[in-house]
Design an enzyme around this catalytic site. Structure first.
Site, PDB file in Angstrom:
ATOM      1  N   THR A  37       0.946  -1.152  -0.207  1.00  0.00           N
ATOM      2  CA  THR A  37       0.018   0.003  -0.005  1.00  0.00           C
ATOM      3  C   THR A  37       1.110   1.232  -0.035  1.00  0.00           C
ATOM      4  OG1 THR A  37      -1.883  -1.121   0.992  1.00  0.00           O
ATOM      5  CG2 THR A  37      -1.796   1.155   1.220  1.00  0.00           C
ATOM      6  N   SER A  75       1.465  -7.510  -0.707  1.00  0.00           N
ATOM      7  CA  SER A  75       2.518  -8.543   0.008  1.00  0.00           C
ATOM      8  C   SER A  75       1.662  -9.674   0.547  1.00  0.00           C
ATOM      9  CB  SER A  75       2.903  -7.835   1.307  1.00  0.00           C
ATOM     10  OG  SER A  75       1.984  -7.615   2.391  1.00  0.00           O
ATOM     11  N   THR A 109       1.621  -4.244   4.192  1.00  0.00           N
ATOM     12  CA  THR A 109       1.421  -4.890   5.740  1.00  0.00           C
ATOM     13  C   THR A 109       1.042  -6.056   5.924  1.00  0.00           C
ATOM     14  OG1 THR A 109      -0.691  -3.683   5.891  1.00  0.00           O
ATOM     15  CG2 THR A 109       1.153  -2.279   6.442  1.00  0.00           C
ATOM     16  N   ASP A 110       0.159  -6.579   4.851  1.00  0.00           N
ATOM     17  CA  ASP A 110      -0.408  -7.775   4.854  1.00  0.00           C
ATOM     18  C   ASP A 110       0.591  -9.054   5.556  1.00  0.00           C
ATOM     19  OD1 ASP A 110      -2.860  -6.652   4.113  1.00  0.00           O
ATOM     20  OD2 ASP A 110      -2.691  -7.575   2.215  1.00  0.00           O
TER      21      ASP A 110
HETATM   22  N1  ASP Z   1      -2.350  -4.746   0.122  1.00  0.00           N
HETATM   23  C1  ASP Z   1      -1.189  -4.356   1.042  1.00  0.00           C
HETATM   24  C2  ASP Z   1      -0.189  -5.126   1.117  1.00  0.00           C
HETATM   25  O1  ASP Z   1       0.654  -5.079   0.090  1.00  0.00           O
HETATM   26  C3  ASP Z   1      -1.731  -3.938   2.217  1.00  0.00           C
HETATM   27  C4  ASP Z   1      -0.662  -3.114   2.909  1.00  0.00           C
HETATM   28  O2  ASP Z   1       0.393  -2.767   2.472  1.00  0.00           O
HETATM   29  O3  ASP Z   1      -1.137  -2.247   3.908  1.00  0.00           O
HETATM   30  O4  ASP Z   1      -0.114  -5.941   1.997  1.00  0.00           O
END
Ligand code: ASP
Length: 342
Positions: A37, A75, A109-110
């Site tokens: 993100t 992620s 963050t995932d």
């Molecule tokens: N979709 C995102 C990721 O790549 C979510 C994030 O980064 O908070 O994990």
């Protein structure tokens, strides 16, 4: 005269010294970007690594910045193969680039909990790695990415970051990779303090560390994956009320090298899962991890069984530790010792 002084000044600056002879060269930080993100825009493709960093010119007040885009993915698409190539790339860079003070990795963050824990156990170097992400995309109102990235760079060059393992910076806080817990789907405070608390905080002026992790990591870790092209495959199975034992049978017969059960509190399991206690002790390891985020499983596994207790590690991290432990030993009690230590 003026010209001579300017030339001397220039020479001093080129050498990294000011007119008073003080060292003014800035630390060098390599930012490795992987997507997430922090690199995303609403209804548009992920931003390229260099553009992501150029959007935060304040970084240059603190460090000389170089950027390397490693991958550009959400992620949830991260894999053990990418982890292996990432840690190998970092190793190669640090052999070639003795001038690097620190590495910052931007990441979704995932799977931040997983990638940071993996690196915490396999980055066998004192050079700090600080991971950072964001909960809001780069073009959203009050995007948190730029401040998080600036904070991550400031933390990475702090002398106190050395020796604390892989760190994660989000929302003005510093977490140890082992303890990181994502607990919210949307909010910028998605990573609340773990049971052991944050390692530190960041404000506009200061970086304040309160504690150090004591579980082995980085330079103390026994897991050297440099020569590996893949990791042992380990599955995770979530227990639930009324669990059907056929699901367990499927996972026990699947071509994996270990299984992690995400159990009820305290390591308690349904009747469907309980047949793991009848497995012969030379069966592939089965780790029991509690799906409750705080506290630990206190009891021990029966001695003549292939069962290992994950203590306080959640299933996703227990899986990583089992994959790494299996690169060292197949011996169940030795793997339990690794879980008790790490
Ligand atoms: N979709 C995102 C990721 O790549 C979510 C994030 O980064 O908070 O994990």
């Amino acid at each position: 005269m003026k010209l001579t002084r300017s030339i001397i000044f220039l020479i001093f600056c080129l050498n990294g010294y000011n007119m008073q002879g003080q060292n003014i060269s800035k630390p060098k930080v390599l930012i490795i970007t992987t997507g997430g993100t922090i690199a995303s825009q609403i209804d548009a493709p992920l931003v390229e690594g260099p553009a992501l960093v150029q959007a935060v010119p304040e970084l240059l007040n603190h460090a000389d910045i170089e950027v390397e885009e490693f991958v550009r993915i959400g992620s949830s698409k991260m894999t053990p193969v990418i982890w292996l190539s990432l840690v190998k790339r970092i190793r190669t860079l640090l052999v070639e680039r003795k001038d690097l003070t620190a590495i910052v990795i931007t990441h979704g963050t995932d799977s931040m909990e997983e990638t940071s824990f993996f690196l915490n156990l396999t980055h066998i170097s004192p050079v700090p790695i600080v991971m950072v992400g964001s909960m809001r995309s780069s073009d959203e109102i009050s995007a948190d990415g730029p401040a998080n990235l600036l904070h991550a760079v400031r933390v990475s060059i702090s002398p106190e970051a050395i020796g604390k393992g892989v760190l994660v910076v989000m929302n003005n806080t510093i977490s140890a990779a082992r303890d990181l817990l994502k607990m919210h789907n949307n909010r910028v405070d998605a990573f609340p303090p773990p049971e052991s608390g944050y390692l530190g905080i960041i404000d506009n002026q200061n970086i304040i560390f309160y504690r150090s992790p004591v579980k082995p990591h980085t330079t103390q870790s026994i897991f050297d994956v440099y020569d590996l092209d893949s990791l042992p495959s380990v599955d995770i199975l979530q227990d639930f009320a009324g669990f059907d034992k056929e699901i367990l049978n499927y996972f026990l017969n699947r071509n994996n090298e270990g299984l992690v059960i995400s159990s009820f509190a305290g390591g308690r399991t349904s009747n469907g899962i309980n047949q793991i206690y009848n497995l012969p002790n030379d069966h592939r390891p089965v780790v029991i991890s509690s799906s409750i985020k705080y506290g630990r499983i206190r009891r021990n596994a029966p001695s003549s069984s292939p069962i290992i207790i994950a203590r306080d590690l959640p299933a996703n991290k227990a899986r990583i530790l089992l994959m790494l432990a299996l690169t060292k030993t197949q011996h169940i009690r030795k793997i339990q010792e690794i879980f008790d230590e790490y």
